[in-house]
Motif scaffolding. Structure first.
Motif, PDB file in Angstrom:
ATOM      1  N   MET A 175      27.680  10.753  46.606  1.00  0.00           N
ATOM      2  CA  MET A 175      29.096  10.789  46.047  1.00  0.00           C
ATOM      3  C   MET A 175      30.170  10.989  46.907  1.00  0.00           C
ATOM      4  O   MET A 175      31.127  10.326  47.031  1.00  0.00           O
ATOM      5  N   MET A 176      29.920  11.756  47.956  1.00  0.00           N
ATOM      6  CA  MET A 176      30.860  12.066  48.872  1.00  0.00           C
ATOM      7  C   MET A 176      31.261  10.986  49.982  1.00  0.00           C
ATOM      8  O   MET A 176      32.284  10.707  50.309  1.00  0.00           O
ATOM      9  N   VAL A 177      30.317  10.304  50.267  1.00  0.00           N
ATOM     10  CA  VAL A 177      30.529   9.279  51.530  1.00  0.00           C
ATOM     11  C   VAL A 177      30.475   7.926  50.609  1.00  0.00           C
ATOM     12  O   VAL A 177      30.785   6.886  51.418  1.00  0.00           O
ATOM     13  N   GLY A 178      29.885   7.836  49.573  1.00  0.00           N
ATOM     14  CA  GLY A 178      30.042   6.395  48.840  1.00  0.00           C
ATOM     15  C   GLY A 178      31.129   6.343  47.910  1.00  0.00           C
ATOM     16  O   GLY A 178      31.640   5.067  47.725  1.00  0.00           O
ATOM     17  N   GLY A 179      31.669   7.433  47.429  1.00  0.00           N
ATOM     18  CA  GLY A 179      32.771   7.303  46.350  1.00  0.00           C
ATOM     19  C   GLY A 179      32.482   6.775  45.116  1.00  0.00           C
ATOM     20  O   GLY A 179      33.262   6.753  44.150  1.00  0.00           O
ATOM     21  N   ASN A 180      31.235   6.581  44.719  1.00  0.00           N
ATOM     22  CA  ASN A 180      30.897   5.979  43.207  1.00  0.00           C
ATOM     23  C   ASN A 180      31.468   4.947  42.940  1.00  0.00           C
ATOM     24  O   ASN A 180      32.132   4.877  41.663  1.00  0.00           O
ATOM     25  N   LEU A 181      31.904   3.727  43.824  1.00  0.00           N
ATOM     26  CA  LEU A 181      32.510   2.771  43.475  1.00  0.00           C
ATOM     27  C   LEU A 181      31.795   1.710  42.557  1.00  0.00           C
ATOM     28  O   LEU A 181      30.647   1.495  42.868  1.00  0.00           O
ATOM     29  N   LYS A 182      32.331   1.158  41.573  1.00  0.00           N
ATOM     30  CA  LYS A 182      31.845   0.348  40.832  1.00  0.00           C
ATOM     31  C   LYS A 182      31.255  -0.983  41.377  1.00  0.00           C
ATOM     32  O   LYS A 182      32.149  -1.400  42.315  1.00  0.00           O
ATOM     33  N   SER A 183      30.303  -1.439  41.129  1.00  0.00           N
ATOM     34  CA  SER A 183      29.717  -3.012  41.742  1.00  0.00           C
ATOM     35  C   SER A 183      29.801  -2.699  43.384  1.00  0.00           C
ATOM     36  O   SER A 183      29.676  -3.744  44.213  1.00  0.00           O
ATOM     37  N   SER A 184      29.703  -1.598  43.948  1.00  0.00           N
ATOM     38  CA  SER A 184      29.870  -1.331  45.308  1.00  0.00           C
ATOM     39  C   SER A 184      28.708  -0.373  45.897  1.00  0.00           C
ATOM     40  O   SER A 184      28.055  -0.484  46.744  1.00  0.00           O
ATOM     41  N   THR A 185      29.288   1.020  45.476  1.00  0.00           N
ATOM     42  CA  THR A 185      28.233   2.202  45.821  1.00  0.00           C
ATOM     43  C   THR A 185      27.845   2.986  44.808  1.00  0.00           C
ATOM     44  O   THR A 185      27.503   4.251  45.012  1.00  0.00           O
ATOM     45  N   ARG A 186      27.864   2.554  43.627  1.00  0.00           N
ATOM     46  CA  ARG A 186      27.345   3.366  42.371  1.00  0.00           C
ATOM     47  C   ARG A 186      25.794   3.291  42.166  1.00  0.00           C
ATOM     48  O   ARG A 186      25.441   2.080  42.149  1.00  0.00           O
ATOM     49  N   VAL A 187      25.262   4.352  42.444  1.00  0.00           N
ATOM     50  CA  VAL A 187      23.854   4.393  42.260  1.00  0.00           C
ATOM     51  C   VAL A 187      23.507   5.105  40.875  1.00  0.00           C
ATOM     52  O   VAL A 187      24.378   5.521  40.316  1.00  0.00           O
ATOM     53  N   LEU A 188      22.198   5.245  40.658  1.00  0.00           N
ATOM     54  CA  LEU A 188      21.871   5.945  39.334  1.00  0.00           C
ATOM     55  C   LEU A 188      22.284   7.426  39.096  1.00  0.00           C
ATOM     56  O   LEU A 188      22.697   7.705  38.329  1.00  0.00           O
ATOM     57  N   THR A 189      21.919   8.298  40.052  1.00  0.00           N
ATOM     58  CA  THR A 189      22.449   9.481  40.181  1.00  0.00           C
ATOM     59  C   THR A 189      23.917   9.862  40.048  1.00  0.00           C
ATOM     60  O   THR A 189      24.544  10.581  39.284  1.00  0.00           O
ATOM     61  N   THR A 190      24.591   8.923  40.718  1.00  0.00           N
ATOM     62  CA  THR A 190      26.120   8.967  40.558  1.00  0.00           C
ATOM     63  C   THR A 190      26.756   8.729  39.431  1.00  0.00           C
ATOM     64  O   THR A 190      27.595   8.905  38.720  1.00  0.00           O
ATOM     65  N   ALA A 191      25.811   7.386  38.574  1.00  0.00           N
ATOM     66  CA  ALA A 191      26.366   6.830  37.572  1.00  0.00           C
ATOM     67  C   ALA A 191      25.984   8.099  36.267  1.00  0.00           C
ATOM     68  O   ALA A 191      26.781   7.998  35.806  1.00  0.00           O
ATOM     69  N   ILE A 192      24.847   8.660  36.558  1.00  0.00           N
ATOM     70  CA  ILE A 192      24.650   9.761  35.618  1.00  0.00           C
ATOM     71  C   ILE A 192      25.703  10.755  35.477  1.00  0.00           C
ATOM     72  O   ILE A 192      26.129  11.462  34.389  1.00  0.00           O
ATOM     73  N   VAL A 193      26.139  11.422  36.867  1.00  0.00           N
ATOM     74  CA  VAL A 193      27.092  12.356  36.964  1.00  0.00           C
ATOM     75  C   VAL A 193      28.316  11.871  36.160  1.00  0.00           C
ATOM     76  O   VAL A 193      29.043  12.547  35.312  1.00  0.00           O
TER      77      VAL A 193
END
Length: 231
Positions: A175-193
């Motif tokens: 979350m901190m280094v990826g930013g949870n950006l849609k279609s870019s850095t969103r993974v399953l764990t950050t999407a759940i949060v």
């Protein structure tokens, strides 16, 4: 219970209908964590082997460093990587902040000490006379290492499974280094949060079910290979 059931039904529907966003998120999770654990194996197993076979007085010190790394809080890793990769940081010129590469780097730092530590533990459980016997039979140093790995293959498989399980379920550093950006850095764990914070509990449960199914399938495959080698 009704909410959990709704979430499981939604997870099944997402797979059946082939939701492109869910597949993209799932694939990114596999790519980031898979790359991190692969690099951890390539670097961690040889370093762990060197540490296990070393007779240096400093070995206990380095072992304590590795064991400390096995318990590294992901948020601390995320903080350090963020400082390094931020625009004003020492590595900011690389432009890696909020990219999958940054997430892979953070997960590698989390997984590598685990692989190293369990490699050391697995090799140290072998008969200490085995190394001398192999060298006495004329084996080269590389042959000795390869044969020791074969003897310790069950703990080494366990190291891979534990390391992968740690990074695929990691959320803080991603979350901190990826930013949870849609279609870019969103993974399953950050999407759940994200879905949980929005109150979309059914979707959060659906994503959790997908994550657990993914982890179970991969762990099942690795366990099958491990037990096949045992037989």
């Amino acid at each position: 219970m009704e909410m959990i059931w709704d979430g499981l039904q939604q997870a099944f529907a997402l797979f059946v209908h082939g939701d492109p966003e869910i597949f993209q998120i799932t694939w990114l999770s596999l790519r980031v964590s898979g790359t991190a654990i692969l690099v951890s194996i390539i670097i961690g197993v040889p370093l762990g082997t060197m540490l296990a076979l070393s007779e240096s007085r400093a070995r206990k010190f380095w072992l304590s460093i590795v064991h400390t790394g096995m318990a590294l809080p992901p948020v601390v890793v995320g903080l350090v990587i963020s400082i390094l990769l931020w625009r004003t940081g020492p590595l900011g010129v690389l432009g890696l902040m909020y990219t999958p590469a940054a997430m892979t780097t953070a997960q590698f730092i989390i997984a590598a000490p685990i692989v190293m530590g369990l490699t050391v533990s697995g090799l140290q459980q072998l008969d200490p006379r085995l190394k001398d016997q192999l060298m006495g039979l004329g084996a080269s140093r590389l042959q000795v290492v390869w044969l020791l790995w074969r003897e310790a293959k069950l703990p080494l498989f366990a190291a891979v499974m534990v390391g992968f399980g740690r990074v695929i379920a990691e959320v803080g550093a991603s979350m901190m280094v990826g930013g949870n950006l849609k279609s870019s850095t969103r993974v399953l764990t950050t999407a759940i949060v994200l879905e949980n914070s929005k109150g979309n509990f059914a979707l959060a449960i659906a994503l959790s079910a997908i994550l657990l199914s993914l982890v179970f399938a991969i762990t099942l495959g690795l366990t099958w290979i491990q037990q096949k080698e045992l037989r």
